[in-house]
Scaffold this motif. Sequence first.
Motif, PDB file in Angstrom:
ATOM      1  N   ALA A  80      18.464 -47.273   7.656  1.00  0.00           N
ATOM      2  CA  ALA A  80      19.871 -47.006   7.973  1.00  0.00           C
ATOM      3  C   ALA A  80      20.422 -45.856   7.143  1.00  0.00           C
ATOM      4  CB  ALA A  80      20.702 -48.260   7.754  1.00  0.00           C
ATOM      5  N   PHE A  81      19.930 -45.700   5.904  1.00  0.00           N
ATOM      6  CA  PHE A  81      20.463 -44.677   5.006  1.00  0.00           C
ATOM      7  C   PHE A  81      19.584 -43.429   4.950  1.00  0.00           C
ATOM      8  CE2 PHE A  81      21.897 -48.806   3.351  1.00  0.00           C
ATOM      9  CZ  PHE A  81      23.270 -48.599   3.339  1.00  0.00           C
ATOM     10  N   ASN A  82      18.303 -43.611   5.113  1.00  0.00           N
ATOM     11  CA  ASN A  82      17.375 -42.520   4.794  1.00  0.00           C
ATOM     12  C   ASN A  82      16.515 -42.033   5.962  1.00  0.00           C
ATOM     13  OD1 ASN A  82      18.173 -42.429   2.074  1.00  0.00           O
ATOM     14  ND2 ASN A  82      16.801 -44.111   1.556  1.00  0.00           N
ATOM     15  N   GLN A  83      16.792 -42.498   7.172  1.00  0.00           N
ATOM     16  CA  GLN A  83      16.017 -42.042   8.328  1.00  0.00           C
ATOM     17  C   GLN A  83      16.955 -41.406   9.346  1.00  0.00           C
ATOM     18  OE1 GLN A  83      12.479 -44.207   9.513  1.00  0.00           O
ATOM     19  NE2 GLN A  83      13.164 -44.265  11.639  1.00  0.00           N
ATOM     20  N   THR A  84      16.699 -40.147   9.656  1.00  0.00           N
ATOM     21  CA  THR A  84      17.558 -39.392  10.573  1.00  0.00           C
ATOM     22  C   THR A  84      16.714 -38.805  11.689  1.00  0.00           C
ATOM     23  OG1 THR A  84      19.013 -38.781   8.730  1.00  0.00           O
ATOM     24  CG2 THR A  84      19.225 -37.519  10.772  1.00  0.00           C
ATOM     25  N   VAL A  85      17.177 -38.971  12.931  1.00  0.00           N
ATOM     26  CA  VAL A  85      16.511 -38.391  14.096  1.00  0.00           C
ATOM     27  C   VAL A  85      17.473 -37.429  14.776  1.00  0.00           C
ATOM     28  CG1 VAL A  85      15.442 -38.829  16.336  1.00  0.00           C
ATOM     29  CG2 VAL A  85      15.052 -40.427  14.439  1.00  0.00           C
ATOM     30  N   VAL A  86      17.050 -36.187  14.961  1.00  0.00           N
ATOM     31  CA  VAL A  86      17.859 -35.200  15.676  1.00  0.00           C
ATOM     32  C   VAL A  86      17.002 -34.608  16.795  1.00  0.00           C
ATOM     33  CG1 VAL A  86      19.295 -34.650  13.686  1.00  0.00           C
ATOM     34  CG2 VAL A  86      17.185 -33.358  14.070  1.00  0.00           C
ATOM     35  N   TYR A  87      17.661 -33.933  17.741  1.00  0.00           N
ATOM     36  CA  TYR A  87      16.963 -33.344  18.886  1.00  0.00           C
ATOM     37  C   TYR A  87      17.163 -31.835  18.896  1.00  0.00           C
ATOM     38  CZ  TYR A  87      16.163 -38.033  20.647  1.00  0.00           C
ATOM     39  OH  TYR A  87      15.737 -39.338  20.786  1.00  0.00           O
ATOM     40  N   GLY A  88      16.093 -31.131  19.258  1.00  0.00           N
ATOM     41  CA  GLY A  88      16.106 -29.679  19.193  1.00  0.00           C
ATOM     42  C   GLY A  88      17.254 -29.022  19.913  1.00  0.00           C
ATOM     43  N   LYS A  89      17.614 -29.545  21.087  1.00  0.00           N
ATOM     44  CA  LYS A  89      18.674 -28.899  21.876  1.00  0.00           C
ATOM     45  C   LYS A  89      20.055 -29.121  21.281  1.00  0.00           C
ATOM     46  CE  LYS A  89      18.958 -32.808  25.013  1.00  0.00           C
ATOM     47  NZ  LYS A  89      20.021 -33.324  25.713  1.00  0.00           N
ATOM     48  N   ASP A  90      20.176 -30.099  20.355  1.00  0.00           N
ATOM     49  CA  ASP A  90      21.489 -30.433  19.797  1.00  0.00           C
ATOM     50  C   ASP A  90      21.680 -29.933  18.370  1.00  0.00           C
ATOM     51  OD1 ASP A  90      22.087 -31.872  22.137  1.00  0.00           O
ATOM     52  OD2 ASP A  90      21.080 -33.653  21.357  1.00  0.00           O
ATOM     53  N   THR A  91      20.699 -29.206  17.827  1.00  0.00           N
ATOM     54  CA  THR A  91      20.800 -28.798  16.432  1.00  0.00           C
ATOM     55  C   THR A  91      20.200 -27.413  16.258  1.00  0.00           C
ATOM     56  OG1 THR A  91      20.351 -29.516  14.153  1.00  0.00           O
ATOM     57  CG2 THR A  91      18.585 -29.827  15.754  1.00  0.00           C
ATOM     58  N   ASN A  92      20.085 -26.962  15.017  1.00  0.00           N
ATOM     59  CA  ASN A  92      19.439 -25.679  14.710  1.00  0.00           C
ATOM     60  C   ASN A  92      18.767 -25.789  13.353  1.00  0.00           C
ATOM     61  OD1 ASN A  92      21.440 -24.934  12.591  1.00  0.00           O
ATOM     62  ND2 ASN A  92      22.846 -24.816  14.327  1.00  0.00           N
ATOM     63  N   TYR A  93      18.012 -24.759  13.010  1.00  0.00           N
ATOM     64  CA  TYR A  93      17.260 -24.817  11.755  1.00  0.00           C
ATOM     65  C   TYR A  93      18.172 -24.903  10.536  1.00  0.00           C
ATOM     66  CZ  TYR A  93      12.603 -24.171  13.721  1.00  0.00           C
ATOM     67  OH  TYR A  93      11.409 -24.363  14.393  1.00  0.00           O
ATOM     68  N   GLY A  94      19.333 -24.250  10.612  1.00  0.00           N
ATOM     69  CA  GLY A  94      20.266 -24.310   9.489  1.00  0.00           C
ATOM     70  C   GLY A  94      20.703 -25.734   9.197  1.00  0.00           C
TER      71      GLY A  94
END
Length: 344
Positions: free
Chosen positions: A48-62
């Motif tokens: 809950a605190f230390n695992q993050t999932v993001v998707y390429g189309k919704d984010t950027n390298y920065g």
Amino acid sequence: MKDIEIVLKSIKNKEFLPIYFLHGEEPYYIDVATKHFENDVLEEDEKAFNQTVVYGKDTNYGEILSLARQYPMMGDKQLIIVKEAQDLKLEESESDAFLAYLNAPVESTILVFAHKHKKLDSRKKVSKELTTKKFLFLSDKIKDSQLATWIQSEIEKFGYKAAPNVSFLLAEYLGSDLSRIANELNKLKLVLKEGDVLDNKIVEEHIGISKDYNIFELQKALATKNKERAFKIAYYMGKNKKSNPIQMSIGALYKFFSDLVMYHTLIGQSPSVIAKEIGVNPYAIQNFAEAARFYPLKLATRIISVIREMDLKSKGLGVRQMEDDEIYVEMTFKILNIDQIKIN
């Protein structure tokens, strides 16, 4: 596959790299590795605190690097997974920032990129640096000649035994979609227990492949010009299109007759050399030798044109779109009578 095995071993042994960049044309192994990262790296109370999932189309390298530079809460590691990383666009300014991070990653962060369906451009500085740091892991397409062997090994992993030719039947019918194959085998847990034999009857009942009426049998009937059997199979498959998608069948026949064309160009070589050049199992060479008796090079080449025509008709491109059962019958007729029909 070797690269992905290294990744899985790393997870199992809890010996983590700061960065894993998974890439390649075969999404199955990338999905398997990603699932293991999600399930097996952190304890449930840490996720809950230390695992993050993001998707390429919704984010950027920065944004990703900003997350990576944070420190874990109430734990030793944080896990960041970037799914569909092939959708990320690497701008020049971000490339420099990513290169800087590759040379000084945060040790408490495990940063995972799941870059599917294509390889990272090996000419890019980022790709070269990932390779140098041994952070880059390739998931390559399995060769058609290895598919039946792969299926056999997966059947054994599930604890089942396989009747003769079952792995070849599954390879012909399901094609090289490893995710689909794994899903179909996984479903059999409901009907099979460890040590049971996976035979044609179970395949027919629970995967939907008829042992007598499938693309594998149609291909054999066409290859030997068994007209009565070929039409019988084609009619059945056309009436059971849910179990016999036309595009899959067209693709399988296109591959077979394309390989037959190549076989003709290699006649005179040893069977093992021909098998290697075509990219098939040596057992299959006899099938091509038999088909070559009925379809010399000129006719095999014409059949490729017929199959392309059927593909267009199945999609309604430039011609009237036909129903699957019509296509099965017309395609079968034209292949069997290729020496008499006129090619458009």
